[in-house]
Design an enzyme around this catalytic site. Structure first.
Site, PDB file in Angstrom:
ATOM      1  N   CYS A 144       0.812  -1.225   0.000  1.00 55.40           N
ATOM      2  CA  CYS A 144       0.000   0.000   0.000  1.00 55.40           C
ATOM      3  C   CYS A 144       0.844   1.272   0.000  1.00 55.40           C
ATOM      4  CB  CYS A 144      -0.944   0.004   1.202  1.00 55.40           C
ATOM      5  SG  CYS A 144      -2.095  -1.364   1.152  1.00 55.40           S
ATOM      6  N   HIS A 176      -2.968   7.323   2.804  1.00 57.32           N
ATOM      7  CA  HIS A 176      -3.460   6.062   2.242  1.00 57.32           C
ATOM      8  C   HIS A 176      -4.835   5.773   2.820  1.00 57.32           C
ATOM      9  CE1 HIS A 176      -4.067   2.012   1.145  1.00 57.32           C
ATOM     10  NE2 HIS A 176      -3.709   1.486   2.301  1.00 57.32           N
ATOM     11  N   ASN A 183     -10.342   0.331   0.133  1.00 57.65           N
ATOM     12  CA  ASN A 183      -8.875   0.352   0.148  1.00 57.65           C
ATOM     13  C   ASN A 183      -8.349  -0.220  -1.166  1.00 57.65           C
ATOM     14  OD1 ASN A 183      -6.147  -0.189   0.543  1.00 57.65           O
ATOM     15  ND2 ASN A 183      -6.402  -1.066   2.575  1.00 57.65           N
TER      16      ASN A 183
END
Ligand code: UT7
Length: 318
Positions: A113, A245, A275
């Site tokens: 990520c 993020h 996500n």
């Protein structure tokens, strides 16, 4: 010499999965997902739509926006955590599908990520070296590759989603990527991995110690951002927009509270997108530029956390 962002585009697959849709494939509720994650909807790619296909759509959009052609690029760098093939890389697949010339190098990077923060930092170094004048940076993520629809794991299935972003960086003397701080801790890799690292492990599928990841993310993401600001003699006052993020709304909330970050400067798109791993910050930035919240000259701070563990922050002058 700076790596200047010339344009950004993103792509989200057409299919939207609401929390209500999720209740049909696993034992969960809209209330649990909203209160534990802040997510209401997420985009899911079709079965036959690959990670590279998502990247290709984002790249087509950014080429259209800029009028640039494949032969105008020295390199394609792709961040991905979810590609179906280890090789050819997603960047090679994009290269082939869109007819990039043989003189355009292509390479994937893997930092889960945090991949877009790592990737933009690498692009900055490539451009500063003088060897690359124009670089296409892409993040393509089909996180639903990790969801087994015959045996859905409710521990992580509600958070993951699909999407891609593409950015064009050029060598200019105007300010662009200003600085970054990148960190990793390989000892914690076993807490979040696509499959068990230990070959003797009996576990099947993704290893996801959600709470451990959560605890590290709420500290490491704001801490690395603070380190980056200190390194550049900046405070949150100097930053126009903070793009974290998009992993969980509770992570963003905890980060804001613990580090006294001005909440009005913090971008959150998680409610609509879930996500999308390393694509999340590019998709979020594209949206802020499109809706006018981010404008030319603004100083943007990104911060991200992911498997590895990896984490990092980066400053970008738009
Ligand atoms: O993007 C890279 C970085 N990733 C992250 O940062 C993710 C970080 N982790 C998280 O965001 C959270 O840990 C999750 C959203 C994944 C999970 O939230 P949590 O608050 O840590 O839940 P949990 O796994 O500790 O589960 C709490 C309870 C359990 O029930 P009991 O044992 O308290 O009775 C679970 O069985 O919630 C239950 N549960 C669910 N219930 C309904 C777990 N998943 C679900 C679900 N629906 N989908």
């Amino acid at each position: 010499m700076f790596a200047k962002l010339i344009a950004v585009s993103s792509y989200l697959p057409k299919k939207i999965m609401s929390n209500e849709d999720m209740t049909k494939i696993m034992d969960t509720t809209d209330e649990w997902i909203v209160t534990r994650t802040g997510i209401k909807n997420r985009h899911w790619a079709e079965k036959n739509e690959t990670t590279a296909d998502l990247g290709i759509q984002a790249v087509k959009r950014v080429l259209e926006k800029t009028g640039l052609k494949p032969e105008d690029f020295d390199a394609i760098i792709v961040s991905t955590a979810s590609s179906e093939n280890r090789w050819p890389s997603v960047s090679n697949q994009i290269h082939g599908a869109l007819d990039f010339p043989r003189t355009t190098m292509s390479q994937d990077i893997y930092a889960a990520c945090t991949g877009s923060v790592y990737g933009m930092s690498m692009v900055s170094s490539m451009i500063k070296s003088g060897d690359y004048k124009r670089v296409l940076f892409v993040s393509a993520e089909k996180m639903t590759n990790f969801i087994d629809l015959d045996n859905v794991d409710r521990g992580y299935a509600p958070i993951f989603a699909d999407g891609a972003g593409a950015m064009v960086f050029e060598a200019t003397e105007e300010e662009g990527i200003m600085d970054s701080v990148l960190c990793s801790d390989g000892k914690l890799g076993k807490l979040l991995s696509d499959k068990p690292i230990d070959p003797e492990s009996e576990e099947k599928g993704m290893v996801f110690r959600g709470l451990d990841v959560f605890k590290h993310a709420i500290n490491d993401m704001p801490e690395v951002l603070q380190t980056l600001l200190n390194k550049n003699n900046l405070t949150f006052e100097d930053i126009d927009l903070i793009v974290p993020h998009q992993a969980n709304q509770r992570i963003i909330d905890a980060m804001v509270e613990n580090y006294k970050i001005p909440v009005e400067k913090v971008v959150s798109t998680i409610e609509h997108h879930g996500n999308t791993s390393s694509a999340s910050i590019i998709i979020a930035l594209d949206e802020q530029i499109e809706n006018g919240r981010a404008q030319k000259g603004d100083l943007i701070a990104f911060t991200a956390f992911g498997a590895g563990f990896t984490w990092g922050a980066l400053l970008l002058r738009l």
